[in-house]
Design an enzyme around this catalytic site. Structure first.
Site: not given
Ligand code: CTP
Length: 399
Positions: A208-211, A276
């Site tokens: 995943g990512n930090h969005s 994102a």
């Protein structure tokens, strides 16, 4: 959040049995965030107590033009309001309104009001069908007032027919619909992608990512606030938009997001892609949790579909596509390349080098980069204010 938030409304109540519904109407308007000031005719006070209305509206109720030794300023009240609802409006009050009489606070305020007036009549079927009432209604319509349709049903007299006042919930939707129709993006459809995507490795792990989704959700709220029929395609995020009429499609992976976006893209006037989206996803997803071992492990990844580039190829001249770019180096030239490659009308560039900008912050510092390499730079602002700037630009560019 409702379009009635912070709207200033005068509610005029005249003497009908339907006046009891005005208490619920006041409560509904307040619940939607409106400010309500109530005016009652003397005969309305026989059906419902001014104390009930002042408690619900949290404001004193205006009853007389003169109270003891004070003069109630109907002119000021008339100018204060954004909307004036008269509910219930009896045959007697309708006739006074149509004739321009000013012998009570309600009708005097009507003459002073500069705002839109909405009238919800309530009377017996024969009074409603009478030629005099019809003429009065015609006069009021000719003057620009709106008549909220009466309902058919059992009346206080025991007769069945037309003449019942519209239900409070209908009066509120009538007002809300009227407000939406006057908004600049009314009739436009908007699609916003927001949040991260989660690409599964096995049933418990993902990439995943930090969005957080905050920027896209603020844009969806701003579009809805200006009347656009808004759909939010939202990756995993705990945040939600404030406008209740935003249609949310929840997705997890880049593939889910691609399917959701392409299924509705054709009918959209405005597309804002803030998500994102993962650029890579595991080639194989294990059905079972992968057990650790003593040796190192690598996951083979494959490219995801570029949603923005894919719908960019289908883009019609009447559609606006706006993208986001998060860059750490050669910011402007990278962003310009993305505008061309993905067929955006403009891209919102945010730099991770700027303090207070990017993931997890409430603020953002952006610039807009256009196809012809033009640039508009903005100060560090809250994400809500950035959303306003973006939607202002959208309004300017709309065909
Ligand atoms: N985007 C998309 N689908 C993807 C990847 C990105 O729709 N699979 C959209 C984003 O929502 C954003 C824009 O494309 O509006 C730019 O995304 P970004 O990740 O910055 O660009 P990339 O093309 O992935 O370039 P790079 O990874 O080289 O920065």
């Amino acid at each position: 959040m409702s379009h009635l938030l912070h709207k200033k409304i005068i509610l005029g109540i005249s003497g009908s049995i339907a006046a009891y519904k005005s208490a619920y109407l006041t409560r509904l308007l307040i619940k939607h965030g409106a400010e309500v000031k109530v005016i009652m005719t003397e005969s309305a006070t026989h059906f419902i107590s001014p104390l009930t209305l002042s408690t619900l509206s949290k404001q004193p109720v205006a009853l007389e033009i003169m109270d003891e030794d004070t003069w109630n300023n109907h002119v000021e009240l008339g100018l204060w309001a954004d909307y004036f609802i008269i509910a219930p409006a009896t045959a007697n009050t309708l006739s006074k309104l149509a004739d321009g009489q000013s012998d009570n606070m309600l009708v005097a305020t009507y003459l002073s009001a500069k705002c839109k007036v909405m009238i919800a009549p309530a009377m017996d079927v024969d009074m409603w069908k009478h030629g005099s009432t019809k003429k009065n209604i015609e006069k009021l319509i000719a003057h620009g007032d709106l008549i909220i349709p009466v309902e058919h049903g059992e009346l206080a007299s025991g007769l069945i027919g037309e003449g019942r006042m519209a239900e409070p919930a209908q009066i509120v939707s009538y007002l809300e619909d009227y407000i939406i129709k006057s908004l600049p993006l009314n009739g436009k459809s908007a699609l916003v992608t927001a949040g991260p995507t989660y690409e599964p490795i096995d049933p418990v792990r993902f990439i995943g990512n930090h969005s957080s989704g905050k920027m896209g959700i603020s844009i969806a709220d701003e579009l809805a606030k200006r009347g656009a029929f808004t759909t939010l395609v939202l990756g995993p995020s705990s945040l939600r938009p404030q406008y209740k009429n935003i249609n949310i499609i929840f997705v997890n992976t880049a593939e889910d997001m691609f399917k959701a976006v392409t299924s509705i893209h054709k009918s959209q006037d405005i597309v804002v892609m803030t998500a994102a989206v993962a650029d890579y996803t595991p080639l194989h997803v294990s059905d079972q949790k992968i057990k650790k071992s003593d040796v190192d492990w690598s996951v083979q990844l494959k490219r995801t579909i570029d949603i923005a580039a894919s719908i960019g190829k289908e883009k019609q001249p009447n559609q606006l596509h706006i993208g986001f770019a998060l860059e750490t180096q050669n910011e402007k030239s990278n962003a310009t390349q993305k505008v061309i490659k993905k067929n955006f009308d403009f891209i919102v560039l945010n730099s991770l080098n700027e303090p207070g900008a990017g993931f997890k912050h409430d603020t953002n510092k952006v610039s807009f980069i256009f196809k012809d390499n033009k640039e508009k730079q903005f100060e560090l602002k809250s994400k809500k204010e950035v959303a306003i700037d973006i939607v202002d630009e959208i309004e300017l560019l709309l065909p």
